[in-house]
Scaffold this motif. Sequence first.
Motif, PDB file in Angstrom:
ATOM      1  N   LEU A 177       0.970  -0.676   0.069  1.00  0.00           N
ATOM      2  CA  LEU A 177      -0.401  -0.020   0.285  1.00  0.00           C
ATOM      3  C   LEU A 177       0.834   1.326   0.049  1.00  0.00           C
ATOM      4  N   ASP A 178       1.430   0.973   0.896  1.00  0.00           N
ATOM      5  CA  ASP A 178       2.633   2.556   1.050  1.00  0.00           C
ATOM      6  C   ASP A 178       3.783   1.851  -0.767  1.00  0.00           C
TER       7      ASP A 178
ATOM      8  N   PRO B 258       0.472   4.351  -3.494  1.00  0.00           N
ATOM      9  CA  PRO B 258       0.177   4.580  -3.064  1.00  0.00           C
ATOM     10  C   PRO B 258      -1.311   5.178  -4.334  1.00  0.00           C
TER      11      PRO B 258
ATOM     12  N   SER C  39      -5.710   2.476  -6.412  1.00  0.00           N
ATOM     13  CA  SER C  39      -6.824   2.291  -5.139  1.00  0.00           C
ATOM     14  C   SER C  39      -7.869   1.079  -5.081  1.00  0.00           C
TER      15      SER C  39
ATOM     16  N   ARG D 165      -4.183   3.761   9.262  1.00  0.00           N
ATOM     17  CA  ARG D 165      -3.704   4.178   7.363  1.00  0.00           C
ATOM     18  C   ARG D 165      -4.488   3.232   6.537  1.00  0.00           C
ATOM     19  N   ALA D 166      -4.376   1.862   6.656  1.00  0.00           N
ATOM     20  CA  ALA D 166      -4.670   1.672   6.180  1.00  0.00           C
ATOM     21  C   ALA D 166      -6.793   0.862   5.496  1.00  0.00           C
TER      22      ALA D 166
ATOM     23  N   ARG E 228      -8.654   3.315   6.206  1.00  0.00           N
ATOM     24  CA  ARG E 228      -9.494   4.819   6.151  1.00  0.00           C
ATOM     25  C   ARG E 228      -8.577   4.529   4.349  1.00  0.00           C
ATOM     26  N   ARG E 229      -7.680   3.812   3.606  1.00  0.00           N
ATOM     27  CA  ARG E 229      -7.232   3.689   2.475  1.00  0.00           C
ATOM     28  C   ARG E 229      -8.000   2.734   1.338  1.00  0.00           C
TER      29      ARG E 229
ATOM     30  N   HIS F 105     -11.063   1.098  -0.038  1.00  0.00           N
ATOM     31  CA  HIS F 105     -12.463   1.395  -0.359  1.00  0.00           C
ATOM     32  C   HIS F 105     -13.277  -0.287  -0.082  1.00  0.00           C
TER      33      HIS F 105
ATOM     34  N   ARG G   8     -15.706   6.006   1.598  1.00  0.00           N
ATOM     35  CA  ARG G   8     -14.884   4.266   1.568  1.00  0.00           C
ATOM     36  C   ARG G   8     -15.436   3.588   1.113  1.00  0.00           C
TER      37      ARG G   8
END
Length: 348
Positions: free
Chosen positions: A224-225, A228, A231, A265-266, A268-269, A271, A294
Amino acid sequence: MRISRRTALRAGALATAGAAAGAAAPAAAHGPGRIDTHHHALPPDMRRWAIEHGLLPPRGGPRWGRWDLGETLDAMDANRIALGVASAPAPSFVFKDRALAASGARTFNESLAGLVRDHPRRFGFFAYLPLLHVDVALEEAAYALDELGADGVLMMNTAGGRYLGHRAFDPLFAELDRRRAVVMTHPDALPEDPEPLPGIENSVADFMLDTTRCALDLIRSGTLDRHPRVSIILSHGGGFLPYIGGRAERAGRMGEGPSPDAFRRALRRFHYDTALPLSPYASPTLLKAAGADRVLYGTDWPQVNASEVAIARRAFDRDPALTPPARAAINRHNALRLLPTVAARLTR
């Protein structure tokens, strides 16, 4: 020939069916209706391919293998679904053979693209990528996104026992990141133990755990990082991910999982779609963990039949955890923001 739902899923689940294509339905759902992002389809060319390769019987077989366009549009209209983003989540092992992977993925994606071409205001599609062959998946992603107009791609949670956070998939994520692509992930049976509990379908719990493990692997690996701009949609409300937050954070503090910050963080990253179904059991936790912006509407049609789609829709519509703005965002606005190609087709 009798094929159970579980056996069919493991043997070839082209996840959603295909028979004759009917005429387009009335324009009842063409207005500002819902956008169904967890929507499966198997158009006639895809069904023929599945039969030719022994994944479906010529007659009979599982319900999802007898998909009909007219029935689909009727179900969409009955639930005020303006557009379904179609996908075909075949288990990765179906495409173990390289040549079969290339021909099958191409057939899947051209079939779905044809459905969109014929009904551009009723359907979109996520292109299938055969993950056991990353170079083939890269070629198919380029073809589907550049030539076929795919709205994103579908990736199974695992391939060859590897979850999506494995470094083998980094070249694919790098290319999807460059394209700012949308990825729908989809579960299957657990790779090391594909057999379900007696009398309990894999979809009840094993699919949820498969998605949870995939999400944790994407976090743990740093995928994920490193990427970025990709989606990622987690099917079925994210599996168990939003609901084990406290446990995951404790594990991170003890050095037994991703750091608590990375986990938060993930959450809210990612969906999430409502094809859990979301209401009434899961919605308070998911909304608190991730936020209504999300969450995407999803039905799992036609794996889920019309009566169950309606039951889930009614529960969603009267869910006390949802404010009117949150409900409107989940029904439509979040998908339009995430999928600009869909938005463009609906506003032409």
